[in-house]
Design an enzyme around this catalytic site. Structure first.
Site, PDB file in Angstrom:
ATOM      1  N   SER A 214       0.813  -1.216   0.000  1.00 21.54           N
ATOM      2  CA  SER A 214       0.000   0.000   0.000  1.00 21.54           C
ATOM      3  C   SER A 214       0.846   1.265   0.000  1.00 21.54           C
ATOM      4  CB  SER A 214      -0.942   0.012   1.206  1.00 21.54           C
ATOM      5  OG  SER A 214      -0.211  -0.083   2.421  1.00 21.54           O
ATOM      6  N   ASP A 464      -3.322   6.335  11.691  1.00 20.27           N
ATOM      7  CA  ASP A 464      -2.393   5.794  10.705  1.00 20.27           C
ATOM      8  C   ASP A 464      -1.117   6.622  10.741  1.00 20.27           C
ATOM      9  OD1 ASP A 464      -0.994   4.943   8.510  1.00 20.27           O
ATOM     10  OD2 ASP A 464      -2.561   5.346   7.035  1.00 20.27           O
ATOM     11  N   HIS A 467       1.279   5.405   6.525  1.00 19.89           N
ATOM     12  CA  HIS A 467       1.113   6.002   5.197  1.00 19.89           C
ATOM     13  C   HIS A 467       1.305   7.517   5.292  1.00 19.89           C
ATOM     14  CE1 HIS A 467      -1.106   2.135   5.020  1.00 19.89           C
ATOM     15  NE2 HIS A 467      -0.526   2.069   3.825  1.00 19.89           N
TER      16      HIS A 467
END
Length: 498
Positions: A214, A464, A467
């Site tokens: 990802s 998160d 990312h």
């Protein structure tokens, strides 16, 4: 009354002296008026300050300069660097940085603190006589500093239609924007802002493919968002591969999902039951490997999935596992860090010896996370981080260091074994260790009721810290990508050498 009459010079040329007192008085009066006017001008704009301002490339009649002081220091390469500190009301020196200062770099941009430079980072100008300041293939792109750039990002979350919602930090309600305004400055040269037209011309008739997890998707979407400001691509993807076509140069940007980059099965193997992911560390992932001849540039991204539950198989034997090892009487030879290093060497060796692939392979190094006080699943947090860390604030992450070391070792082993292969390491791990501010944190969804503050007992909200926000630090990866591709395609080489 006549005072004098025409006379002749020794050479025989006639000349006349003033003929009357009235004409003399008229001349003196005119001179007095001129001197009086000149005095008024000098009082309003002293000559010294005006001349000084022109030599400093400033408008002599403008407001005072933004720069408060100028000092010279010697950088780590023995080169003189002029440090110009922006004037502040509180005297803070937020983040020591090195950047080529110019009038353009100081121009306020809409949304960049509303033109307020009070909290801007110091700006340095490189000695123009230093040949290292010129971009070249020998410059190390990965050692430098982050600096505040009022010019801001190349796109916004509203000008790019394909941002994954979890990375759309502004769209998800993040209240601060300063993290969007920091750029990377290598110590020895300049890293140009991304030029979309330049990139598309370099990639004319070619395909660049991101392969991995990802985080690879994060970088691919960043590149598309930047290029979208130049040309809107056409979606030409399918279930196996995302693919976007830029018609003006017949350029394709693609992405293929490959969690570990090596072969994976879920079938029962030895004492490992069916259903558990089994990684064959000595075999490449056929998901993308069979398509390699179709690509001209491949960017690899991996590492984070080695924290997930899996079994490691090497040369036909189970050698270890992550979050799985049922028989404690058996020795586990390979842990997840070692498995990552083996996988890197395996995939790079397979790519470099592929008989039909002659493209350029870029290995983007391990992307650091910034969970504090725990891991991603044990209450780790990056809440409230709004600026890059200073040197004294960077906390060493032992797992990141170990993963990076194993990745570099795997890369170097593959290159030594296959001398002459076109493999480049984009070593971003160290630089991005500072960017604790660039993650979505709790702003990872549109949910209006999402928790963004710590709980009553200090527990962090779900977030998160792996990312990267878009726009944000991840855009720098593509500036490095463009510079690396430019060096390879225009000559001179690039990246890290063994």
């Amino acid at each position: 009354m006549t005072i004098c009459s025409p006379k002749k010079s020794p050479m025989g040329v006639s000349y006349s002296l003033p003929r009357s007192i009235s004409s003399i008085l008229l001349s003196i009066g005119g001179l007095a008026v001129f001197l009086l006017f000149g005095s008024c001008v000098l009082v309003s704009h002293p000559i010294g300050s005006a001349v000084q301002a022109y030599f400093l490339s400033e408008d002599p009649f403008s407001k005072p300069s933004l720069f408060r002081q100028s000092n010279t220091r010697i950088d780590g390469h023995g080169e003189a660097v002029v440090i110009q500190t922006l004037a502040t009301s509180n005297g803070r020196n937020p983040l020591l940085s090195s950047v080529n200062a110019s009038n353009d770099s100081l121009r306020p941009n809409s949304g960049a603190n509303d033109g307020n430079f009070e909290d801007a980072a110091p700006i340095a100008s490189i000695n123009p006589n230093n040949p290292k300041a010129v971009n070249g293939g020998s410059c190390d792109l990965y050692h430098g500093k982050w600096f505040y750039d009022p010019a801001g990002p190349l796109y916004t979350n509203n000008s790019c239609p394909i941002i994954t919602q979890m990375q759309n930090c502004q769209g998800n309600g993040r209240p601060d924007k300063e993290y969007e305004y920091y750029r990377w400055k290598p110590s020895q040269c300049n890293l140009p802002r991304f030029d979309g037209r330049k990139f598309l011309e370099l990639m004319r008739g070619k395909t660049l493919t991101f392969v991995g997890d990802s985080v690879a998707r994060n970088q691919m979407e960043s590149l598309l968002c930047i290029l979208w400001q130049v040309e809107s691509p056409k979606n030409r993807g399918n279930r196996r591969m995302q693919r976007w076509h830029f018609r003006s140069t017949d350029t394709y940007i693609a992405r293929i999902w490959s969690s570990w980059l090596v072969h994976k099965t879920t079938d029962a193997f030895g004492f490992a039951p069916e259903g558990v992911d089994k990684l064959h560390l000595d075999l490449p992932d056929e998901t993308f490997f069979d398509l390699l001849p179709k690509f001209d540039v491949v960017v690899l991204s991996s590492g984070h999935w080695f924290a997930k539950r899996s079994v490691y198989i090497h040369k036909g034997e189970i050698v270890g596992g992550q979050l799985w090892w049922p028989d404690k009487s058996r020795p586990m030879v390979v842990d997840n860090v070692k498995a990552f290093g083996i996988s890197v060497e395996t995939i790079l060796t397979a790519i470099s010896t592929h008989p039909n692939y002659k493209g350029l392979t870029l290995v983007r190094s391990y992307s650091p996370d910034h969970y504090e006080g725990g891991a991603w699943n044990t209450g780790g947090s990056c809440t409230g981080k709004t600026r890059p860390a200073e040197d004294s604030e960077v906390a060493e992450n032992g797992f990141t260091v170990a993963m990076h070391e194993r990745q570099v070792a795997g890369y170097e082993a593959a290159v030594r074994a296959n001398n002459g292969s076109r493999i480049v390491l984009m070593d971003v791990t160290g630089a991005f260790g500072y960017r604790r501010d660039g993650h979505p944190g709790p702003y990872r969804s549109l949910d209006p009721n999402k928790k963004t503050q710590r709980g009553p007992h200090g527990e962090p909200p779900p977030q998160d810290c792996l990312h990267w926000c878009m726009p944000g630090p991840v855009d720098t990866w593509n500036e490095l990508l463009l510079e690396t591709v430019r060096r390879e395609f225009e000559g001179g080489g690039g990246g890290r050498t063994v």
